[in-house]
Design a protein around this motif. Structure first.
Motif, PDB file in Angstrom:
ATOM      1  N   THR A 150      -8.740 -13.671 114.325  1.00 51.70           N
ATOM      2  CA  THR A 150      -8.194 -14.200 115.576  1.00 51.70           C
ATOM      3  C   THR A 150      -7.159 -13.252 116.158  1.00 51.70           C
ATOM      4  O   THR A 150      -7.184 -12.946 117.361  1.00 51.70           O
ATOM      5  N   HIS A 151      -6.258 -12.747 115.322  1.00 48.94           N
ATOM      6  CA  HIS A 151      -5.222 -11.832 115.802  1.00 48.94           C
ATOM      7  C   HIS A 151      -5.814 -10.495 116.255  1.00 48.94           C
ATOM      8  O   HIS A 151      -5.359  -9.910 117.239  1.00 48.94           O
ATOM      9  N   ARG A 152      -6.833 -10.026 115.547  1.00 48.36           N
ATOM     10  CA  ARG A 152      -7.493  -8.778 115.954  1.00 48.36           C
ATOM     11  C   ARG A 152      -8.155  -8.954 117.313  1.00 48.36           C
ATOM     12  O   ARG A 152      -8.047  -8.087 118.189  1.00 48.36           O
ATOM     13  N   ASN A 153      -8.838 -10.081 117.520  1.00 48.74           N
ATOM     14  CA  ASN A 153      -9.470 -10.338 118.817  1.00 48.74           C
ATOM     15  C   ASN A 153      -8.430 -10.407 119.929  1.00 48.74           C
ATOM     16  O   ASN A 153      -8.652  -9.888 121.032  1.00 48.74           O
ATOM     17  N   THR A 154      -7.291 -11.034 119.650  1.00 45.51           N
ATOM     18  CA  THR A 154      -6.218 -11.108 120.644  1.00 45.51           C
ATOM     19  C   THR A 154      -5.689  -9.717 120.965  1.00 45.51           C
ATOM     20  O   THR A 154      -5.480  -9.367 122.132  1.00 45.51           O
ATOM     21  N   ALA A 155      -5.473  -8.898 119.936  1.00 44.09           N
ATOM     22  CA  ALA A 155      -4.954  -7.541 120.144  1.00 44.09           C
ATOM     23  C   ALA A 155      -5.952  -6.692 120.936  1.00 44.09           C
ATOM     24  O   ALA A 155      -5.559  -5.946 121.841  1.00 44.09           O
ATOM     25  N   GLU A 156      -7.239  -6.801 120.610  1.00 39.56           N
ATOM     26  CA  GLU A 156      -8.248  -6.025 121.338  1.00 39.56           C
ATOM     27  C   GLU A 156      -8.346  -6.481 122.791  1.00 39.56           C
ATOM     28  O   GLU A 156      -8.490  -5.664 123.697  1.00 39.56           O
ATOM     29  N   SER A 157      -8.267  -7.770 123.022  1.00 42.52           N
ATOM     30  CA  SER A 157      -8.295  -8.293 124.387  1.00 42.52           C
ATOM     31  C   SER A 157      -7.087  -7.797 125.182  1.00 42.52           C
ATOM     32  O   SER A 157      -7.225  -7.379 126.342  1.00 42.52           O
ATOM     33  N   THR A 158      -5.914  -7.839 124.573  1.00 38.10           N
ATOM     34  CA  THR A 158      -4.707  -7.348 125.234  1.00 38.10           C
ATOM     35  C   THR A 158      -4.821  -5.862 125.527  1.00 38.10           C
ATOM     36  O   THR A 158      -4.450  -5.406 126.618  1.00 38.10           O
ATOM     37  N   ASN A 159      -5.354  -5.106 124.574  1.00 40.83           N
ATOM     38  CA  ASN A 159      -5.543  -3.667 124.763  1.00 40.83           C
ATOM     39  C   ASN A 159      -6.475  -3.399 125.950  1.00 40.83           C
ATOM     40  O   ASN A 159      -6.201  -2.521 126.777  1.00 40.83           O
ATOM     41  N   ASP A 160      -7.559  -4.146 126.054  1.00 44.81           N
ATOM     42  CA  ASP A 160      -8.486  -3.978 127.182  1.00 44.81           C
ATOM     43  C   ASP A 160      -7.808  -4.292 128.509  1.00 44.81           C
ATOM     44  O   ASP A 160      -7.981  -3.567 129.497  1.00 44.81           O
ATOM     45  N   ARG A 161      -7.043  -5.375 128.553  1.00 47.74           N
ATOM     46  CA  ARG A 161      -6.369  -5.735 129.795  1.00 47.74           C
ATOM     47  C   ARG A 161      -5.343  -4.674 130.200  1.00 47.74           C
ATOM     48  O   ARG A 161      -5.229  -4.330 131.384  1.00 47.74           O
ATOM     49  N   VAL A 162      -4.600  -4.140 129.230  1.00 53.17           N
ATOM     50  CA  VAL A 162      -3.621  -3.095 129.532  1.00 53.17           C
ATOM     51  C   VAL A 162      -4.328  -1.843 130.045  1.00 53.17           C
ATOM     52  O   VAL A 162      -3.888  -1.207 131.014  1.00 53.17           O
ATOM     53  N   LYS A 163      -5.449  -1.488 129.429  1.00 54.42           N
ATOM     54  CA  LYS A 163      -6.205  -0.303 129.852  1.00 54.42           C
ATOM     55  C   LYS A 163      -6.677  -0.454 131.295  1.00 54.42           C
ATOM     56  O   LYS A 163      -6.466   0.436 132.131  1.00 54.42           O
ATOM     57  N   TRP A 164      -7.312  -1.609 131.596  1.00 53.44           N
ATOM     58  CA  TRP A 164      -7.829  -1.796 132.947  1.00 53.44           C
ATOM     59  C   TRP A 164      -6.706  -1.918 133.980  1.00 53.44           C
ATOM     60  O   TRP A 164      -6.833  -1.436 135.100  1.00 53.44           O
ATOM     61  N   TRP A 165      -5.580  -2.523 133.613  1.00 55.97           N
ATOM     62  CA  TRP A 165      -4.444  -2.608 134.525  1.00 55.97           C
ATOM     63  C   TRP A 165      -3.894  -1.208 134.815  1.00 55.97           C
ATOM     64  O   TRP A 165      -3.545  -0.904 135.948  1.00 55.97           O
ATOM     65  N   SER A 166      -3.836  -0.345 133.800  1.00 59.79           N
ATOM     66  CA  SER A 166      -3.360   1.026 133.998  1.00 59.79           C
ATOM     67  C   SER A 166      -4.300   1.806 134.915  1.00 59.79           C
ATOM     68  O   SER A 166      -3.845   2.565 135.779  1.00 59.79           O
ATOM     69  N   ILE A 167      -5.604   1.626 134.747  1.00 60.24           N
ATOM     70  CA  ILE A 167      -6.577   2.316 135.606  1.00 60.24           C
ATOM     71  C   ILE A 167      -6.429   1.838 137.049  1.00 60.24           C
ATOM     72  O   ILE A 167      -6.421   2.647 137.988  1.00 60.24           O
ATOM     73  N   ILE A 168      -6.293   0.526 137.231  1.00 62.26           N
ATOM     74  CA  ILE A 168      -6.123  -0.019 138.590  1.00 62.26           C
ATOM     75  C   ILE A 168      -4.839   0.508 139.219  1.00 62.26           C
ATOM     76  O   ILE A 168      -4.822   0.902 140.402  1.00 62.26           O
TER      77      ILE A 168
END
Length: 194
Positions: A150-168
């Motif tokens: 569960t924590h790994r999925n949360t961390a990966e989801s957060t990482n994806d959101r940070v990546k896409w926010w940085s690209i935007i």
């Protein structure tokens, strides 16, 4: 000899300990059954590992349909039943409160076959205590595995959101810089009327 008989009894009933991972669909329930005899003991431990708010409804009922344990909107729990009558004991995981999110539930079922209250040798008592302790360690280890997932999925989801926010943000910054350069150039353009 009595110790060997106890070991064979425990080994022959190893089917009483199960570990499962199921997906409970939205607006559905999943039920399971165990056949118990008088004074047998069954324990169900569960944890929601994914989906929605990580909660689920759980109940454990005796053969007459009377609830022995009931947990509403819990993410983790333990229920124990000592059989008062022979029959099929039912335990269910309900996701009927959710209309969208499916839930992943990890659960263990373990039981103890009733032994008479005859005097027990100290070594036998220690073996029973050790078996109970090992089961507790196994349950805790499975709990930790589900929490880690569960924590790994949360961390990966957060990482994806940070990546896409940085690209935007980078795209917006470059667009604003391009617009500013164009706008400032328009101030320096000489407009001639012929």
């Amino acid at each position: 000899m009595r110790l060997v008989a106890l070991f064979l009894l425990v080994a022959s009933h190893a089917w009483l300990a199960h570990a499962y991972m199921i997906e409970v669909q939205a607006a559905k329930k999943e039920c399971f059954f165990e056949d118990l005899h008088v004074n047998d003991k069954m324990t169900v431990t569960y944890q929601v590992g994914g989906g929605g708010h990580l909660d689920i409804d759980f109940w454990l009922a005796d053969p007459k349909g009377v609830a022995v344990a009931k947990h509403l909107k819990q993410s983790t729990g333990t229920a124990t039943a000592t059989a008062t009558t022979d029959g099929r004991y039912e335990y269910c995981f309900s996701n009927e409160m959710s209309t969208i999110a499916d839930k992943m539930v990890s659960f263990n079922v373990h039981g103890v076959i009733y032994m008479s209250d005859a005097p027990v040798a100290p070594l036998e008592r220690e073996i029973r205590d050790l078996a109970s302790g090992l089961q507790s360690v196994k349950d805790e280890q499975e709990y930790i595995v589900v929490r880690e997932k569960t924590h790994r999925n949360t961390a990966e989801s957060t990482n994806d959101r940070v990546k896409w926010w940085s690209i935007i943000q980078a795209v917006v910054v470059f667009a604003v810089v391009g617009w500013q350069v164009y706008f400032i150039q328009s101030f320096f353009e000489v407009k001639r009327v012929i």
